[in-house]
Design a protein around this motif. Structure first.
Motif, short mmCIF file in Angstrom:
data_model
loop_
_atom_site.label_atom_id
_atom_site.label_comp_id
_atom_site.label_asym_id
_atom_site.label_seq_id
_atom_site.Cartn_x
_atom_site.Cartn_y
_atom_site.Cartn_z
N LYS A 70 -33.67 -3.52 -0.45
CA LYS A 70 -34.51 -4.62 -0.96
C LYS A 70 -34.89 -5.55 0.18
O LYS A 70 -36.06 -5.92 0.34
N THR A 118 -37.34 -3.77 2.50
CA THR A 118 -38.66 -3.69 1.87
C THR A 118 -39.36 -5.04 1.91
O THR A 118 -40.56 -5.12 2.19
N LEU A 134 -40.47 -9.25 -5.59
CA LEU A 134 -39.26 -8.59 -5.11
C LEU A 134 -38.21 -9.63 -4.69
O LEU A 134 -37.03 -9.49 -5.03
N THR A 189 -33.39 -2.41 -9.25
CA THR A 189 -34.11 -1.26 -8.69
C THR A 189 -35.54 -1.16 -9.22
O THR A 189 -36.42 -0.62 -8.55
N GLN A 216 -37.70 -3.10 -7.00
CA GLN A 216 -37.93 -2.33 -5.77
C GLN A 216 -39.07 -1.34 -5.99
O GLN A 216 -39.97 -1.21 -5.16
#
Length: 193
Positions: free
Chosen positions: A83, A86, A140, A148, A151
């Motif tokens: 996470k 990202t 996010l 998830t 994500q």
């Protein structure tokens, strides 16, 4: 240019008669070549403006491509690490897109309408991509540590933004219908591969 004929009065007489005939006929001598070249022709000025504009247009896209190529992939051993990775990736992409939007937005008016159309199209695509990335990153970052689904939505946002930008990677192809800009692109430094 007016023509004068020689008479039998001699060379000096012929020159005088030629001058008199020229004055009477209303002919003026040709201007000096240096005087004719004193000011730049409009086509030269327009060419310089077109090259500068294309340099800016191509430069904004080239900066995007270079920034995009420096974006790393998201990695990590845990959901939380992935996470964060990202989020960092989205942040990098948002920065690159923002710079591109600013660069395109700072361009002066295009010298021909086709340039303005291309600029508007590219600016729309990059702005859409940036807005999607900013939203994906904010969503996010606001999600729980082990979310998830957040994500997955962030990755979908990234893919959607990349689809927008893929339609705006070739600034020269976007202006091929404008001969002035096509010619300018051939000499603009930032339009070279």
């Amino acid at each position: 240019m007016c023509a004068a004929h020689k008479t039998t009065a001699g060379i000096l007489g012929a020159a005088g008669i030629a001058l008199a005939a020229t004055v009477l006929a209303g002919c003026a001598p040709d201007p000096a070549p240096a005087a004719a070249q004193a000011s730049p022709s409009p086509s030269l000025t327009e060419s310089v403006v077109a090259v500068a504009w294309m340099n800016g247009f191509c430069g904004a896209v080239k900066d995007f491509i270079e920034g995009n190529n420096k974006m790393t992939s998201a990695t990590g051993e845990t959901v939380e690490a992935i996470k964060k990775s990202t989020s960092d990736q989205l942040g990098h992409y948002a920065t690159v897109l923002n710079k591109t939007v600013d660069g395109l937005g700072a361009l002066p008016a295009a010298p021909v309408p086709a340039g303005e159309t291309a600029k508007k199209d590219f600016l729309g695509k990059y702005t859409s991509a940036r807005d999607k990335i900013v939203k994906a990153k904010a969503d996010l970052d606001a999600a729980g540590r082990n979310d998830t689904a957040a994500q997955a939505r962030a990755v979908e946002g990234l893919i959607s933004a990349q689809k927008d930008t893929h339609g705006a990677l070739d600034p020269v192809a976007a202006i091929l219908g404008a001969p002035e800009l096509k010619t300018a692109a051939a000499t603009a430094e930032r339009c070279r591969p």
